[in-house]
Design a protein around this motif. Structure first.
Motif, PDB file in Angstrom:
ATOM      1  N   ARG A 106      -3.772   8.049   9.569  1.00 58.32           N
ATOM      2  CA  ARG A 106      -4.250   7.971   8.181  1.00 58.32           C
ATOM      3  C   ARG A 106      -5.503   7.101   8.094  1.00 58.32           C
ATOM      4  O   ARG A 106      -6.464   7.450   7.417  1.00 58.32           O
ATOM      5  CB  ARG A 106      -3.138   7.395   7.295  1.00 58.32           C
ATOM      6  N   LEU A 107      -5.492   5.968   8.784  1.00 59.19           N
ATOM      7  CA  LEU A 107      -6.655   5.077   8.744  1.00 59.19           C
ATOM      8  C   LEU A 107      -7.886   5.739   9.363  1.00 59.19           C
ATOM      9  O   LEU A 107      -8.995   5.625   8.833  1.00 59.19           O
ATOM     10  CB  LEU A 107      -6.337   3.756   9.435  1.00 59.19           C
ATOM     11  N   LYS A 108      -7.700   6.435  10.465  1.00 59.79           N
ATOM     12  CA  LYS A 108      -8.822   7.135  11.094  1.00 59.79           C
ATOM     13  C   LYS A 108      -9.390   8.197  10.163  1.00 59.79           C
ATOM     14  O   LYS A 108     -10.606   8.397  10.111  1.00 59.79           O
ATOM     15  CB  LYS A 108      -8.392   7.763  12.420  1.00 59.79           C
ATOM     16  N   ASN A 109      -8.522   8.879   9.405  1.00 62.11           N
ATOM     17  CA  ASN A 109      -8.990   9.884   8.446  1.00 62.11           C
ATOM     18  C   ASN A 109      -9.847   9.273   7.350  1.00 62.11           C
ATOM     19  O   ASN A 109     -10.683   9.951   6.762  1.00 62.11           O
ATOM     20  CB  ASN A 109      -7.813  10.640   7.825  1.00 62.11           C
ATOM     21  N   PHE A 110      -9.639   7.999   7.048  1.00 63.01           N
ATOM     22  CA  PHE A 110     -10.439   7.296   6.048  1.00 63.01           C
ATOM     23  C   PHE A 110     -11.662   6.626   6.668  1.00 63.01           C
ATOM     24  O   PHE A 110     -12.405   5.931   5.971  1.00 63.01           O
ATOM     25  CB  PHE A 110      -9.595   6.250   5.310  1.00 63.01           C
ATOM     26  N   GLY A 111     -11.879   6.778   7.959  1.00 66.87           N
ATOM     27  CA  GLY A 111     -13.054   6.209   8.602  1.00 66.87           C
ATOM     28  C   GLY A 111     -12.865   4.809   9.147  1.00 66.87           C
ATOM     29  O   GLY A 111     -13.826   4.149   9.525  1.00 66.87           O
ATOM     30  N   VAL A 112     -11.617   4.340   9.197  1.00 60.30           N
ATOM     31  CA  VAL A 112     -11.336   3.013   9.741  1.00 60.30           C
ATOM     32  C   VAL A 112     -11.287   3.124  11.265  1.00 60.30           C
ATOM     33  O   VAL A 112     -10.604   3.990  11.803  1.00 60.30           O
ATOM     34  CB  VAL A 112      -9.998   2.465   9.192  1.00 60.30           C
ATOM     35  N   GLY A 113     -11.999   2.237  11.944  1.00 62.48           N
ATOM     36  CA  GLY A 113     -11.961   2.200  13.393  1.00 62.48           C
ATOM     37  C   GLY A 113     -10.750   1.419  13.874  1.00 62.48           C
ATOM     38  O   GLY A 113     -10.376   0.412  13.282  1.00 62.48           O
ATOM     39  N   ILE A 114     -10.146   1.904  14.953  1.00 66.53           N
ATOM     40  CA  ILE A 114      -8.991   1.235  15.548  1.00 66.53           C
ATOM     41  C   ILE A 114      -9.436   0.679  16.892  1.00 66.53           C
ATOM     42  O   ILE A 114      -9.710   1.437  17.827  1.00 66.53           O
ATOM     43  CB  ILE A 114      -7.796   2.196  15.749  1.00 66.53           C
ATOM     44  N   ALA A 115      -9.545  -0.634  16.989  1.00 65.86           N
ATOM     45  CA  ALA A 115      -9.960  -1.270  18.243  1.00 65.86           C
ATOM     46  C   ALA A 115      -8.779  -1.280  19.206  1.00 65.86           C
ATOM     47  O   ALA A 115      -7.671  -1.649  18.831  1.00 65.86           O
ATOM     48  CB  ALA A 115     -10.437  -2.690  17.978  1.00 65.86           C
ATOM     49  N   GLU A 116      -9.013  -0.844  20.394  1.00 67.48           N
ATOM     50  CA  GLU A 116      -7.968  -0.805  21.417  1.00 67.48           C
ATOM     51  C   GLU A 116      -8.208  -1.933  22.411  1.00 67.48           C
ATOM     52  O   GLU A 116      -9.343  -2.212  22.782  1.00 67.48           O
ATOM     53  CB  GLU A 116      -8.001   0.532  22.167  1.00 67.48           C
ATOM     54  N   THR A 117      -7.142  -2.569  22.823  1.00 68.12           N
ATOM     55  CA  THR A 117      -7.260  -3.553  23.896  1.00 68.12           C
ATOM     56  C   THR A 117      -7.053  -2.813  25.211  1.00 68.12           C
ATOM     57  O   THR A 117      -6.274  -1.871  25.287  1.00 68.12           O
ATOM     58  CB  THR A 117      -6.216  -4.668  23.758  1.00 68.12           C
TER      59      THR A 117
END
Length: 115
Positions: free
Chosen positions: A97-108
């Motif tokens: 859902r966050l990615k669909n809104f353009g939020v980036g998800i930082a991965e470790t």
């Protein structure tokens, strides 16, 4: 709301959490690694891209975006910063859902460090 979420970046906190009673409402506390997969197992997301009042505003907008999908979540202060907590079983739906809104998800990631 979409414009305020674009260009935001969150990352998953390394610990798992559980709800516990606080003086007002509830708080969260880290869980031991061997207690995972309980009904109250939560993951936390911290905002990397904003600070201060704008971070609180963005986190509230993220909470609203998730509420549209009936995902239960809470924005609480952790170490002086707003963090979003969702049930572990909702983690994939939340990140999608966050990615669909353009939020980036930082991965470790674990990489070999070269000096």
């Amino acid at each position: 709301m979409l414009n305020t979420l674009q260009h935001s970046v969150v990352h998953r906190l390394p610990a798992s959490y559980r709800r516990c009673g606080g003086p007002v409402g509830f708080t969260v506390e880290p869980q031991a690694a061997n207690v995972l997969n309980s009904d109250d197992d939560l993951i936390g997301l911290r905002l990397l891209s904003h600070n201060g009042d704008s971070a609180w505003e963005i986190m509230q907008n993220i909470k609203l975006a998730l509420a549209d999908m009936q995902l239960e979540c809470s924005v609480l202060e952790l170490e002086g910063e707003p963090c979003l907590f969702v049930h572990r079983q909702d983690e994939c739906t939340t990140t999608c859902r966050l990615k669909n809104f353009g939020v980036g998800i930082a991965e470790t990631f674990a990489g070999e460090r070269r000096d």
